[in-house]
Each structure stands twice: as structure tokens, then as C-alpha cells.
Design a protein around this motif. Structure first.
Motif, PDB file in Angstrom:
ATOM      1  N   TYR A  44       1.070  -0.754   0.166  1.00  0.00           N
ATOM      2  CA  TYR A  44       0.148  -0.321  -0.414  1.00  0.00           C
ATOM      3  C   TYR A  44       1.022   1.194  -0.110  1.00  0.00           C
ATOM      4  CZ  TYR A  44      -4.806  -2.017   0.663  1.00  0.00           C
ATOM      5  OH  TYR A  44      -5.734  -3.071   0.354  1.00  0.00           O
ATOM      6  N   CYS A 110      -4.102  -8.459  -4.483  1.00  0.00           N
ATOM      7  CA  CYS A 110      -4.848  -8.029  -5.568  1.00  0.00           C
ATOM      8  C   CYS A 110      -5.829  -6.539  -5.767  1.00  0.00           C
ATOM      9  CB  CYS A 110      -5.658  -9.465  -5.503  1.00  0.00           C
ATOM     10  SG  CYS A 110      -5.287 -10.442  -6.445  1.00  0.00           S
ATOM     11  N   GLN A 111      -6.058  -6.115  -3.694  1.00  0.00           N
ATOM     12  CA  GLN A 111      -6.668  -4.986  -2.882  1.00  0.00           C
ATOM     13  C   GLN A 111      -5.928  -4.118  -3.456  1.00  0.00           C
ATOM     14  OE1 GLN A 111      -7.199  -5.840   0.811  1.00  0.00           O
ATOM     15  NE2 GLN A 111      -5.749  -7.470   1.455  1.00  0.00           N
ATOM     16  N   PRO A 114      -5.133  -4.584  -8.425  1.00  0.00           N
ATOM     17  CA  PRO A 114      -6.022  -5.892  -9.317  1.00  0.00           C
ATOM     18  C   PRO A 114      -4.913  -6.974 -10.278  1.00  0.00           C
ATOM     19  CG  PRO A 114      -6.604  -4.042  -9.747  1.00  0.00           C
ATOM     20  CD  PRO A 114      -5.272  -3.499  -9.210  1.00  0.00           C
ATOM     21  N   ASN A 117      -4.017 -10.634  -9.165  1.00  0.00           N
ATOM     22  CA  ASN A 117      -5.132 -11.630  -9.805  1.00  0.00           C
ATOM     23  C   ASN A 117      -4.562 -12.477 -10.367  1.00  0.00           C
ATOM     24  OD1 ASN A 117      -7.435 -13.609  -9.968  1.00  0.00           O
ATOM     25  ND2 ASN A 117      -8.836 -11.922  -9.600  1.00  0.00           N
ATOM     26  N   PRO A 135      -9.050 -13.293  -3.984  1.00  0.00           N
ATOM     27  CA  PRO A 135     -10.533 -13.598  -4.513  1.00  0.00           C
ATOM     28  C   PRO A 135     -11.013 -14.999  -4.992  1.00  0.00           C
ATOM     29  CG  PRO A 135     -10.021 -12.276  -5.834  1.00  0.00           C
ATOM     30  CD  PRO A 135      -8.700 -12.631  -4.891  1.00  0.00           C
TER      31      PRO A 135
END
Length: 200
Positions: A44, A110-111, A114, A117, A135
């Protein structure tokens, strides 16, 4: 280290501090290593900090250091993430080691990006690295019934199972590998008298 990489290294040290375990330059790119616990917060920060702004994940791959003879690493399995900052025209390689060799697990990014993934699915499929919070973590390249993880260094080259079409049953069947071991050494190396026939 050139001036541009040194400025990036200093910015990373200022923003991430002790979360950076190791920092090296390889192939013209900076590589930073972080712990599994710091992986997601660092991701992040790399994306959101104005001085860093690594908006794009270009690649993510699993690594198996079980037979690595170079630098000593804390565990067998790791992930390398290649990042690009379009805003700052910078590249960065982020490496993180899974804590448990028997069940390698890391947070999913992924958050954050993206595009991670399918790369994470591939690392799971080929190396057996589990990504918590993914996910849809399932195999992506091998068959659903595939046994093992083919990119691990201890996986046999021939595999464990082969499949073939059975005419009598009218379907594909799985069976143990029937490939006979063969000699892969060239004849000129394994035959002492190769090429000497007819010389007297």
C-alpha cells in the motif's frame, strides 16, 4: 548504484524505514526485501506514497530457493514482484519470503494491484504458495486433478501421473508415469571408444 537508484533507495528508506530487511541493486534495478508480516502494508505504501507512486504491478512470480547456492535466505519459498511507477519513471523489485516452508502463505496484493490476480494463481499452481485474501485462488495452468507443484525444485521432471485417451472406455484416463528412464549423456562423453572404430 547510479544517482536515480540512490534517490529511490533513500526515498524507500525514509518512507519504509525498518520494514526494509535488505536492499540490493541487480540488473540495473533496485530490489528490496520485506517480511511476510509487512508485505501488504508495504505494498500500500509503495502505491500510495507521493514520492513512490508504484501504480502498476508488471509481474509477480514464485521462487524456490531450496537448491540455491548463493546468498543465504531465511526460507525456501518467496515471491518477487516487479513494479512500475509511471508517474516517477521508476522500476522496483519487491521480494518477500514465506515464513513456513511446509505451507508457504503470503497476503494477496490483488486489492492493491488488481493485475496480481492471475500471477498469484500461477504462483499457487506452480509453486504451491497460498495467497490469503485472494478472490479466486485455484489452479490456472495445470489440470484440476494435478498432483503436486511442477516448478518446485524437488518435483520430478517426468511428473507423477500421465494421461491418455482409452479407446475402450472412450475417455481420458490417468495412470502412473510409464516413461522409461533414459541416458541423456551424449555418446561422445559416455562411450570411451566412440569414434575409434576401425583405427588400428
Amino acid at each position: 548504484m547510479n544517482e536515480k537508484l540512490e534517490l529511490l533507495n533513500n526515498a524507500l528508506a525514509e518512507k519504509l524505514g525498518e520494514k526494509i530487511l535488505r536492499s540490493t541493486v541487480s540488473r540495473g534495478e533496485l530490489t528490496v526485501e520485506v517480511s511476510a508480516a509487512d508485505y501488504l502494508p508495504v505494498a500500500y505504501a509503495l502505491r500510495d506514497e507521493p514520492d513512490l507512486r508504484f501504480e502498476q504491478l508488471v509481474d509477480l512470480t514464485g521462487l524456490d530457493y531450496s537448491t540455491f547456492s548463493g546468498q543465504d535466505y531465511p526460507s525456501r519459498f518467496a515471491v518477487a514482484v516487479h513494479l512500475l511507477s509511471v508517474s516517477n519513471n521508476q522500476r522496483l523489485r519487491l521480494r518477500v519470503h514465506a515464513d513456513d516452508d511446509s505451507f508457504p502463505m503470503l497476503d494477496s496484493v490483488c486489492q492493491v494491484w488488481p493485475s496480481a490476480n492471475w500471477f498469484e494463481r500461477e504462483a499457487f499452481d506452480l509453486f504451491g504458495i497460498v495467497f490469503g485474501g485472494h478472490p479466486d485462488l485455484r489452479r490456472i495452468l495445470t489440470d484440476y486433478g494435478f498432483v503436486g507443484y511442477p516448478f518446485r525444485k524437488d518435483f520430478p521432471v517426468t511428473g507423477y501421473v500421465e494421461m491418455r485417451y482409452d479407446q475402450e472406455q472412450g475417455r481420458v484416463v490417468y495412470q502412473s508415469v510409464t516413461i522409461e528412464p533414459r541416458e541423456n549423456t551424449p555418446r561422445i562423453v559416455r562411450d570411451e571408444n566412440y569414434g575409434n572404430a576401425g583405427r588400428g
